[in-house]
Design an enzyme around this catalytic site. Structure first.
Site, PDB file in Angstrom:
ATOM      1  N   ASP A  78       0.824  -1.219   0.000  1.00  0.00           N
ATOM      2  CA  ASP A  78       0.000   0.000   0.000  1.00  0.00           C
ATOM      3  C   ASP A  78       0.854   1.264   0.000  1.00  0.00           C
ATOM      4  O   ASP A  78       2.017   1.262   0.418  1.00  0.00           O
ATOM      5  CB  ASP A  78      -0.854   0.043   1.276  1.00  0.00           C
ATOM      6  CG  ASP A  78      -2.091  -0.832   1.176  1.00  0.00           C
ATOM      7  OD1 ASP A  78      -2.157  -1.670   0.259  1.00  0.00           O
ATOM      8  OD2 ASP A  78      -2.972  -0.680   2.040  1.00  0.00           O
ATOM      9  N   HIS A 223       3.654  -2.391   3.164  1.00  0.00           N
ATOM     10  CA  HIS A 223       3.672  -1.004   2.669  1.00  0.00           C
ATOM     11  C   HIS A 223       4.991  -0.685   1.964  1.00  0.00           C
ATOM     12  O   HIS A 223       6.056  -0.783   2.572  1.00  0.00           O
ATOM     13  CB  HIS A 223       3.493  -0.021   3.830  1.00  0.00           C
ATOM     14  CG  HIS A 223       2.152  -0.116   4.491  1.00  0.00           C
ATOM     15  ND1 HIS A 223       1.832  -1.129   5.365  1.00  0.00           N
ATOM     16  CD2 HIS A 223       1.044   0.660   4.369  1.00  0.00           C
ATOM     17  CE1 HIS A 223       0.578  -0.969   5.768  1.00  0.00           C
ATOM     18  NE2 HIS A 223       0.072   0.105   5.183  1.00  0.00           N
TER      19      HIS A 223
HETATM   20 ZN   LIG Z   1      -2.728   3.631   3.175  1.00  0.00          ZN
END
Ligand SMILES: [Zn+2]
Length: 264
Positions: A78, A223
């Site tokens: 992400d 992430h």
């Molecule tokens: Zn986010």
């Protein structure tokens, strides 16, 4: 219907009932009961909106069905694109010959469009995180639609491929978010495994958390970016990804994109 309006209504109702009870207009016990019920109702709805693994507001995908008995797992990243970390991650994935899914942010894409193109050119799946990384629960319906629309359009123009999946920021969603996603032909994808890599607890810790919680069909949230701040290092996630891949390959897992996981 927006969840935030329900929360405001239930909050006002609870306060009003407590005041009416205090003033003697309503019996105190009844006032307390209605106030509690109102707060419980609002709190429960909020909990369902922020917990990633339920479909109360609409179908929310957290893993794939693995009827074939295969040990499939989908790594997802992400908040990118976020140089130089996204590119470093792409190098690791290429070395290990693993495909992943990137839930990217439209605003970051405007800034680093070449990184999204590079990601797509390596065979990874590009999905939408948001046009702008905001809490969707706090946006008006118009802002929500504009946010999703702008992000999806940008990614599709850039990659030339339809965007099919969306992960709302923080995984938060209510009826309006699900309806908007559906209107744009997007399936909402959250996660089954969340090692909290953004807290940078150490690469080995991140990897251990994933390997402990993983199961066939799992979608893993990591992430490559740091939206919206874009200041934190993602070196630990990159190192952890390498460890995770080696460990899960040794356990017989096969890495697939979210699209492959859901369409096997
Ligand atoms: Zn986010």
């Amino acid at each position: 219907m927006r969840l935030i309006y329900i929360l405001i209504i239930t909050g006002i109702l609870a306060v009003a009932m407590l005041w009416l009870g205090k003033l003697g207009v309503v019996r105190k016990k009844l006032a307390a009961l209605v106030a509690c019920a109102s707060l419980l109702c609002g709190g429960g709805l909020l909990l369902l909106a922020v917990l990633p693994g339920n479909s109360f507001y609409g179908e929310t995908i957290t893993s794939g069905q693995v009827a074939s008995g295969k040990k499939l797992v989908a790594l997802t990243f992400d908040d990118g694109p976020y140089p130089p970390y996204t590119q470093k991650l792409l190098t690791v994935l290429e070395e290990k010959q693993v495909q992943a899914t990137f839930f990217v942010v439209g605003n970051n894409t405007k800034q680093f469009s070449e990184v999204v193109c590079l990601t797509a050119s390596k065979g990874h799946e590009i999905a939408l995180h948001a046009g702008e990384h905001k809490d969707f629960l706090k946006l008006s319906k118009g802002e929500l639609v504009e946010n999703i629309s702008a992000g999806k359009k940008l990614l599709e123009e850039l990659t030339g491929k339809p965007v099919k999946y969306m992960r709302p920021p923080h995984g938060f969603r209510d009826w309006a978010v699900m309806e908007a996603a559906s209107d744009f032909g997007l399936k909402v994808v959250n996660w089954r495994v969340i090692p909290r890599d953004w807290t940078n607890p150490g690469a080995q810790v991140i990897a251990d958390r994933v390997c402990k919680d993983v199961a066939p069909g799992a979608i893993v949230l990591l992430h490559d970016g740091d939206a919206p701040a874009q200041t934190a290092s993602r070196e630990q996630t990159i190192e952890a990804t390498s460890i995770i891949i080696d460990e899960l390959l040794s356990q017989g897992y096969e890495f697939v994109t979210v699209g492959e996981l859901l369409n096997q």
